[in-house]
Write an enzyme that holds these catalytic residues in place. Structure first.
Site, PDB file in Angstrom:
ATOM      1  N   TYR A  27       0.720  -1.253   0.023  1.00  0.00           N
ATOM      2  CA  TYR A  27      -0.059  -0.085  -0.053  1.00  0.00           C
ATOM      3  C   TYR A  27       0.918   1.269   0.063  1.00  0.00           C
ATOM      4  O   TYR A  27       0.674   2.293  -0.680  1.00  0.00           O
ATOM      5  CB  TYR A  27      -0.968   0.124   1.001  1.00  0.00           C
ATOM      6  N   VAL A  85      -3.748  12.941  -2.036  1.00  0.00           N
ATOM      7  CA  VAL A  85      -3.245  13.693  -1.144  1.00  0.00           C
ATOM      8  C   VAL A  85      -1.924  14.501  -1.679  1.00  0.00           C
ATOM      9  O   VAL A  85      -1.481  15.527  -1.207  1.00  0.00           O
ATOM     10  CB  VAL A  85      -2.962  13.537   0.205  1.00  0.00           C
TER      11      VAL A  85
END
Ligand code: DON
Length: 309
Positions: A191, A261
């Protein structure tokens, strides 16, 4: 096409002049130092044209936009079995929220919140080592973008690992419920590295073509996924791609989109264009302020909203 080029150029000029840009993500220390005064846009159309403006060739951290590509790969690997481990509903909560997980027995609401993407990373590890899973993610992105130069930024991955306490909590929680089937450090390794992939707007817009053109790299061109799968992934982008800002994004822009982000957004105008925008300043939901505004202007000027009659 001349009209589109003019619109894209005008949007880039207007965004460069804007003072209100939000704030750069600081919870991942490596992202905190990215200069806020950048804006890029890339639009690719069915005829293969790629229109660029501003900082469209500057690589940035794609962060959560990677979740679109891992979802595509996990569906390719295990198909609809994936939906036993992750839902398809908007969460209405921040991207890193843990509150719903206990009520919903460790099953994340959707594949785009952090918990959902971590569950997708776990699914990708079935029968594979973390290194192989990461290799397949990079290979896929290089294939769909047609660019062998796409790479992972190890510094960003390390920076996130060192400060990823919330993601570690989410992963442990899901592991306790049996939703994760592999060691937590393996899953988080995948991840954090997928989030640390660096791409430019140009590369990202090209990578999104299969979602814009019914599963193909161009209309009638090489097939990446089935038309139905492309449509379903785009549906989830519309309903869940901007977390608890998804409703506002659909209201203002009216296109399936996925934010990160790092300040990037990949947006899809079905049959018309794959669009990437980037500006590092974020709103309170973690979505790019100027990126969202630029897409709002573009969708309006081109009448690209999926709700336009
Ligand atoms: O896990 C995280 O918090 C980041 N690597 C990704 C979050 C993200 O990009 C949210 N998007 N706007």
């Amino acid at each position: 096409m001349a009209h589109l080029e003019t619109v894209v150029g005008e949007i880039a000029a207007e965004m460069s002049a804007r003072a209100e840009r939000g704030t750069v993500a600081s919870y991942i220390p490596k992202l905190a130092g990215v200069p806020i005064d950048q804006f890029g846009i890339a639009v690719t159309t069915p005829d293969g044209a790629v229109i660029l403006a501003g900082d469209a060739t500057v690589p940035f951290s794609i962060q959560s936009i990677s979740k679109v590509f891992t979802l595509t790969l996990a569906l390719g690997q295990i198909g609809d079995e994936l939906w036993k481990r992750v839902g398809k509903e908007p969460s209405g909560n921040p991207f890193n929220s843990i509150v719903q997980l206990e009520h919903e027995h460790g099953i994340p609401r959707n594949p785009f919140i952090n918990a959902g993407a971590i569950a997708v990373a776990d699914a990708m590890l079935s029968g594979h080592q973390p290194r192989e899973a990461l290799g397949s993610i990079l290979r896929f992105i290089r294939f769909v973008s047609g660019d062998e130069g796409v790479s992972m930024d190890e510094d960003v991955a390390r920076s996130e690992k060192e400060t990823g306490f919330l993601n570690t909590a989410l992963a442990n929680y899901m592991r306790a419920f049996g939703v994760l089937q592999h060691p937590v450090d393996h899953v988080l390794g995948v991840y954090f590295h997928q989030c640390a992939i660096a791409m430019s707007c140009e590369q990202l817009a090209l990578a999104g073509r299969y979602l814009a053109f019914s599963g193909r790299l161009s209309p009638g061109g090489p097939s990446v996924v089935s038309e139905e799968r492309a449509r379903r992934i785009a549906a989830l982008m519309l309903t869940c791609g901007h977390y608890d800002g998804s409703g506002d994004f659909a209201f203002r822009v009216g296109l399936p989109g996925k934010s990160g982000v790092g300040g990037g957004i990949l947006a899809i105008a079905p049959g018309k264009a794959s669009i990437a925008v980037w500006s590092p300043g974020l709103d309170r939901h973690g979505n790019s302020v100027l990126g969202s505004l630029a897409l709002e202007h573009l969708a309006k000027a081109m009448r690209w909203s999926v709700f336009a009659g």
